[in-house]
Design a protein around this motif. Structure first.
Motif, short mmCIF file in Angstrom:
data_model
loop_
_atom_site.label_atom_id
_atom_site.label_comp_id
_atom_site.label_asym_id
_atom_site.label_seq_id
_atom_site.Cartn_x
_atom_site.Cartn_y
_atom_site.Cartn_z
N UNK A 203 0.90 -1.18 -0.13
CA UNK A 203 0.05 -0.04 0.05
C UNK A 203 0.97 1.19 0.09
N UNK A 204 0.58 2.15 -0.96
CA UNK A 204 1.57 3.41 -1.20
C UNK A 204 0.56 4.42 -0.76
N UNK A 245 4.41 -1.54 3.32
CA UNK A 245 3.78 -0.19 3.71
C UNK A 245 4.88 0.67 3.29
N UNK A 246 4.25 1.57 2.24
CA UNK A 246 5.26 2.99 1.94
C UNK A 246 4.45 4.11 2.07
N UNK A 247 4.83 5.26 2.78
CA UNK A 247 4.04 6.51 2.83
C UNK A 247 4.73 7.57 2.16
N UNK A 248 4.27 8.32 1.19
CA UNK A 248 4.75 9.47 0.84
C UNK A 248 4.48 10.82 1.41
N UNK A 249 4.75 10.85 2.83
CA UNK A 249 4.78 11.78 3.67
C UNK A 249 5.89 12.90 3.44
N UNK A 250 6.91 12.49 2.90
CA UNK A 250 7.99 13.32 2.63
C UNK A 250 8.86 13.54 3.70
N UNK A 251 8.65 12.92 4.65
CA UNK A 251 9.48 12.97 6.09
C UNK A 251 10.48 11.62 6.09
N UNK A 252 11.09 11.58 7.15
CA UNK A 252 11.71 10.42 7.46
C UNK A 252 10.63 9.36 7.94
N UNK A 253 10.91 7.92 7.70
CA UNK A 253 9.68 6.72 8.03
C UNK A 253 9.29 6.81 9.27
N UNK A 254 7.96 6.49 9.46
CA UNK A 254 7.45 6.14 10.70
C UNK A 254 7.56 4.64 11.19
N UNK A 255 7.40 4.33 12.20
CA UNK A 255 7.34 2.87 12.56
C UNK A 255 6.19 2.12 11.92
N UNK A 256 6.68 1.04 11.43
CA UNK A 256 5.41 0.21 10.74
C UNK A 256 5.51 0.23 9.20
N UNK A 261 9.72 6.43 0.29
CA UNK A 261 9.96 6.70 -0.99
C UNK A 261 10.23 8.37 -1.27
N UNK A 262 10.63 8.53 -2.34
CA UNK A 262 10.87 9.88 -2.78
C UNK A 262 9.90 10.33 -4.08
N UNK A 263 9.78 11.50 -4.24
CA UNK A 263 8.94 12.07 -5.30
C UNK A 263 9.77 12.99 -6.06
#
Ligand code: FHN
Length: 445
Positions: A203-204, A245-256, A261-263
């Motif tokens: 899930x992205x 699980x990846x999250x394009x939040x543009x900050x350092x990854x969260x636990x889990x 990813x980078x945009x």
């Protein structure tokens, strides 16, 4: 005493879980991460009812379209030329190993048959067919893995409240229950991950940033709402432990999270202004557009050349990252020929040079002025020369493993070299330099 110890242990374990510190990826998940890194190249697909307007996936926001008007769009969405088989073939011919499809973008419209809301491809369009199901079945048949892009941010749902910094003119109510929205989102994710669509590779997520109102808050990883990310992540991993699980939040990854990813930037770079410069130890992926847009944009002619794409892919692999390259199909379901031709040209390059990309990891030396390196196992190293050196040799600093031979990858011509304490000198006499990428293979003992 024994019972007391056990109770305290369980309590501490629960405390760690609720504070989000105890994520232990399952063995399936760790194996999936390896697969993901080996794959190196995927197709990103932004497709939704917005494509009808030919003005990108942000059209609801950029043209300030109220929800009531936007809701008319699905009635015109009838992609009769959609052919999942063709899409998967396009990805395969391009040398791609996975597809990431927008299941829900910021406009909140579900591209699968959702039972949670009628605002979906089957119930709200004349097409009436589940595009995701067709793609999932075809991917399964063809051995292409399927990821789903899922937007946290939702310009349509009334309970997405407080509203974030985007989609302010869509006429959503000035009240709402964010927790109810999260339950809705988790219920939709549950539908996607409960088997009907087979194994979902990952899930992205995107849109977390909508609730971080200034840059400072964003970098501090603070938002105005509690996203309960860990709760959602745990749900996903419970339903499909191997799903990344990846999250394009543009900050350092969260636990889990399982990958970072980078945009529109290679890891560590921030030319676009979106990205964090901190690169984690997780598998990495960077996404880029084939022209300048994610969703279909009728006027966008800024196509990247196959050469540019190859060089970007190589640059990503040399930084230990995958490339997820985007196309925005047309509203009729077709992927336009300008995209298909370019993808195929890159696929042809990969047929002869893919060995230096697939299954590799970023090389043992950091990116250089002349290019990057990848490695396969511990003894095969590929120097990707992206910029011709001004000297007749290539200098590879701090290359310490003992070299046994060096050859030009194309033509397999053996090359002279000199290995010294400060690095490796590879003599380029007789090497045909290629504008796309000149590859030199270094074999070490
Ligand atoms: O807002 C989105 C955008 O529409 C697109 O989906 C890209 C893909 O990386 N991500 C967001 C912006 O960060």
């Amino acid at each position: 005493m024994k019972r007391l110890l056990l109770t305290s242990f369980i309590y501490l374990a629960l405390l760690r879980i609720s504070s989000g510190q105890a994520y232990q990826p399952s063995p399936e998940n760790l194996a999936a991460r390896q697969w993901f890194q080996d794959a190196r190249y995927g197709l990103f697909i932004h497709w939704g009812v917005y494509s009808i307007l030919g003005d990108g996936e942000w059209v609801m926001n950029t043209q300030n379209i109220p929800v009531s008007a936007y809701e008319k769009l699905p009635k015109f969405f009838n992609p009769t030329a959609y052919d999942a088989k063709r899409w998967v073939q396009i990805a395969k011919n391009a040398g791609m190993k996975y597809i990431t499809l927008t299941s829900k973008h910021h406009d909140g419209f579900a591209m699968w048959h959702s039972n949670v809301s009628p605002y979906n491809i089957v119930d709200a369009t004349p097409y009436k067919k589940d595009v995701l199901k067709q793609l999932a079945d075809e991917c399964e048949k063809e051995g292409i893995k399927l990821f789903l892009y899922h937007s946290h941010l939702d310009w349509h749902h009334p309970d997405y409240f407080p509203q974030g910094k985007t989609g302010r003119q869509t006429g959503r109510p000035e009240s709402g229950d964010f927790e109810k929205y999260l339950q809705y989102m988790d219920a939709q994710l549950t539908e996607l991950l409960s088997g009907k669509y087979g194994k979902i590779a990952g899930i992205w997520f995107d849109g977390w940033w909508d609730q971080a109102l200034d840059e400072h808050e964003k970098q501090a990883r603070k938002t105005h709402v509690n996203w309960h990310l860990r709760r959602t992540y745990d749900l996903i991993h419970r339903l499909q432990p191997a799903a990344l699980i990846g999250n394009n939040h543009h900050v350092t990854p969260f636990e889990g999270e399982d990958f970072q990813m980078f945009e529109r930037d290679l890891p560590g770079q921030n030319t676009f202004g979106y990205n964090t410069s901190s690169v984690s130890q997780l598998p990495l992926e960077t996404c880029e557009t084939l022209n300048g847009s994610w969703g279909f944009d009728l006027r966008d002619q800024r196509y990247k050349s196959p050469e540019q794409i190859v060089r970007y892919l190589v640059g990503a692999a040399g930084r230990n990252a995958n490339l997820l390259l985007n196309v925005g199909p047309m509203p009729n379901g077709e992927i336009q020929p300008e995209f298909v031709d370019r993808l195929e040209a890159v696929g042809n390059w990969l047929k002869t040079h893919g060995e230096t990309i697939y299954g590799t990891r970023g090389g043992i030396i950091p990116p250089q002025e002349w290019g990057v390196s990848t490695k396969k196992g511990d003894t095969r190293h590929f120097l990707h020369v992206l910029k011709k050196p001004t000297t007749n040799y290539l200098f590879v600093p701090n290359f310490t493993p003992k070299v046994s031979s060096i050859t030009a990858f194309d033509g397999k011509k053996p090359l002279k070299f000199k290995q010294q304490a400060e690095g490796l000198f590879v003599y380029l006499d007789g090497v045909a330099m290629n504008d796309w990428d000149t590859i030199i293979e270094v074999q070490t003992k």
